[in-house]
Write an enzyme that holds these catalytic residues in place. Structure first.
Site, mmCIF file in Angstrom:
data_model
loop_
_atom_site.group_PDB
_atom_site.id
_atom_site.type_symbol
_atom_site.label_atom_id
_atom_site.label_comp_id
_atom_site.label_asym_id
_atom_site.label_seq_id
_atom_site.Cartn_x
_atom_site.Cartn_y
_atom_site.Cartn_z
ATOM 1 C CG HIS A 1 37.976 44.764 38.097
ATOM 2 N ND1 HIS A 1 38.413 43.469 37.903
ATOM 3 C CD2 HIS A 1 37.444 45.161 36.903
ATOM 4 C CE1 HIS A 1 38.171 43.103 36.651
ATOM 5 N NE2 HIS A 1 37.569 44.100 36.032
ATOM 6 C CD GLU A 2 35.853 48.847 36.119
ATOM 7 O OE1 GLU A 2 36.526 49.235 35.144
ATOM 8 O OE2 GLU A 2 35.051 47.897 36.040
ATOM 9 C CG HIS B 1 40.186 47.429 33.305
ATOM 10 N ND1 HIS B 1 40.824 46.385 32.668
ATOM 11 C CD2 HIS B 1 39.099 46.882 33.922
ATOM 12 C CE1 HIS B 1 40.154 45.260 32.882
ATOM 13 N NE2 HIS B 1 39.111 45.531 33.649
#
Length: 417
Positions: A20-21, A24
């Site tokens: 997920h990170e 980003h």
């Protein structure tokens, strides 16, 4: 929880957060935004290293992570009167600012009086044993060694998140959930290649079990079931539900065989599975072993799981809101412990389902979540001007407080259950 369950929990959470990170992180980098730190875990750091202007840290608590971008809740890196140790390059610019002055190290001692590490990139203060104040210039890519030992880049305003165009910020915000969807698709597709054969949820019979009602009624492999009584069937799930939940002792099944319709009467057999009574007629869906079908299996399962999650979300408040409909880290840990006992493949499937949950939940338009940030991006795009920082901060704080309270309530409820 035993050791295997704990390892499984850390593995599942670690992979989900990292992926997920990373979404980003990757899009922020490509958009020209400085990522000062990419952290896996929370709390005190266990390990850190620097590469390409980003500090990578592994932290002690394996329940979360974050991407620290320049301009996000930016606080002053230094304090007036703070003692530092500076390293200069050949051009006389500061390349490293060490705040750990009490630790052994190299550099020129410096006591800062004022500083601007956003625009002018200067430090004003007193060099070692000097009586007159001096101003030194800081390199655009200089680093700061923070008191906790993490070395991060200084953050000039041109690489702040707020300096990126609004559409780039929207892409950064949506990239995390998108990576969760991609991870689930990769896992489900991988499972499709790991098992002997895959079903594609088609309404086509693959195998008819001998001495079972379907065999006795004359159903054959390759028959396409188009209707059961008055229920039209286009997927195998619909067939399974229509048969399993039927209250009748006899089913009228319509099949397509070699281009011709045929109606067959079948008397289902009542069986008990895990203490629950259901009905079966002895048919197994068509299986495939080719590469394309295995890839389709990944797509179908990803789409089906998204549909199930969306259905659960849309019915969250049906019949009244209840914390029992939600699960936090404790519930996830308990489920992971149970799944870990059934084998690595099931752990992967569970991870894929959690990944889709994480991606969808983050897209809910609640401030502090990625979905809430996307709404703010949309408002800014419509208004064609930046939203007041005070407004964004207030909205984000309200959303964060709501999420924290909800998570505490869910965790307490999980423990009590």
């Amino acid at each position: 929880m035993n050791v295997t369950s704990i390892i499984a929990f850390i593995f599942v959470f670690g992979v989900l957060v990292t992926v997920h990170e990373f979404g980003h992180f990757f899009v922020a980098k490509k958009s020209g935004v400085l990522v000062r730190e990419f952290a896996i875990g929370m709390g005190p750091k266990l390990l850190s290293w620097n590469r390409n202007h980003t500090a990578y840290t592994i932290r002690i608590l394996p329940v979360g992570g974050y991407v620290r971008m320049a301009g996000m809740d930016e606080e002053p890196d230094l304090d007036a009167g703070q003692r530092l140790r500076l390293t200069f390059n050949e051009q006389g610019k500061v390349t490293k600012i060490d705040t750990q002055i009490d630790e052994a190290g190299i550099g020129v001692p410096f006591q800062v009086d004022s500083f601007d590490l956003s625009d002018a990139l200067t430090l004003t203060g007193y060099s070692d044993n000097a009586t007159e104040m001096t101003t030194v210039h800081v390199d655009h890519d200089a680093t700061i060694i923070e008191e906790n030992g993490v070395e991060v880049q200084v953050a000039p305003r041109d690489v702040w998140l707020q300096s990126a165009k609004v559409w780039k910020r929207a892409l950064i915000n949506i990239a995390g959930p998108v990576m969760n969807f991609i991870l689930a698709l990769v896992i489900f597709s991988g499972v499709g290649f790991a098992i002997a054969s895959v079903g594609l949820n088609e309404p086509i019979i693959g195998t008819v079990q001998k001495n079972m009602p379907a065999y006795q009624a004359g159903l054959k492999s390759g028959d396409k079931i188009t209707q059961i009584d008055t229920v039209k069937t286009t997927t195998w799930d619909q067939i399974a539900n229509a048969i399993g939940n039927s209250k009748k002792n006899q089913l009228n099944i319509t099949v397509s065989r070699n281009g011709h319709k045929k109606q067959v009467e079948v008397r289902p057999k009542t069986v008990k599975i895990n203490g629950v009574q259901t009905k079966q007629i002895g048919i197994i869906e068509k299986k495939h072993t080719d590469t394309i079908s295995r890839l389709k299996y990944g797509l179908i399962n990803t789409g089906a799981t998204i549909g199930q999650i969306w259905h659960a979300l849309s019915h969250l408040f049906t019949g009244g809101f209840s914390l029992d409909k939600l699960g936090g880290p404790v519930s996830i840990a308990k489920t992971t412990s149970s799944v870990a006992k059934t084998g690595f493949l099931n752990i992967l499937i569970f991870m894929a389902m959690l990944s889709l949950n994480l991606g969808i939940m983050n897209l809910i338009p609640i401030p502090a979540l990625d979905g809430g940030k996307l709404i703010l991006n949309l408002l800014e795009g419509i208004l064609r001007r930046p939203l007041p920082q005070s407004f964004e901060n207030a909205v984000t704080i309200v959303g964060a407080v709501f999420i924290i309270i909800l998570m505490i309530a869910v965790t307490i409820n999980d423990i009590l259950r």
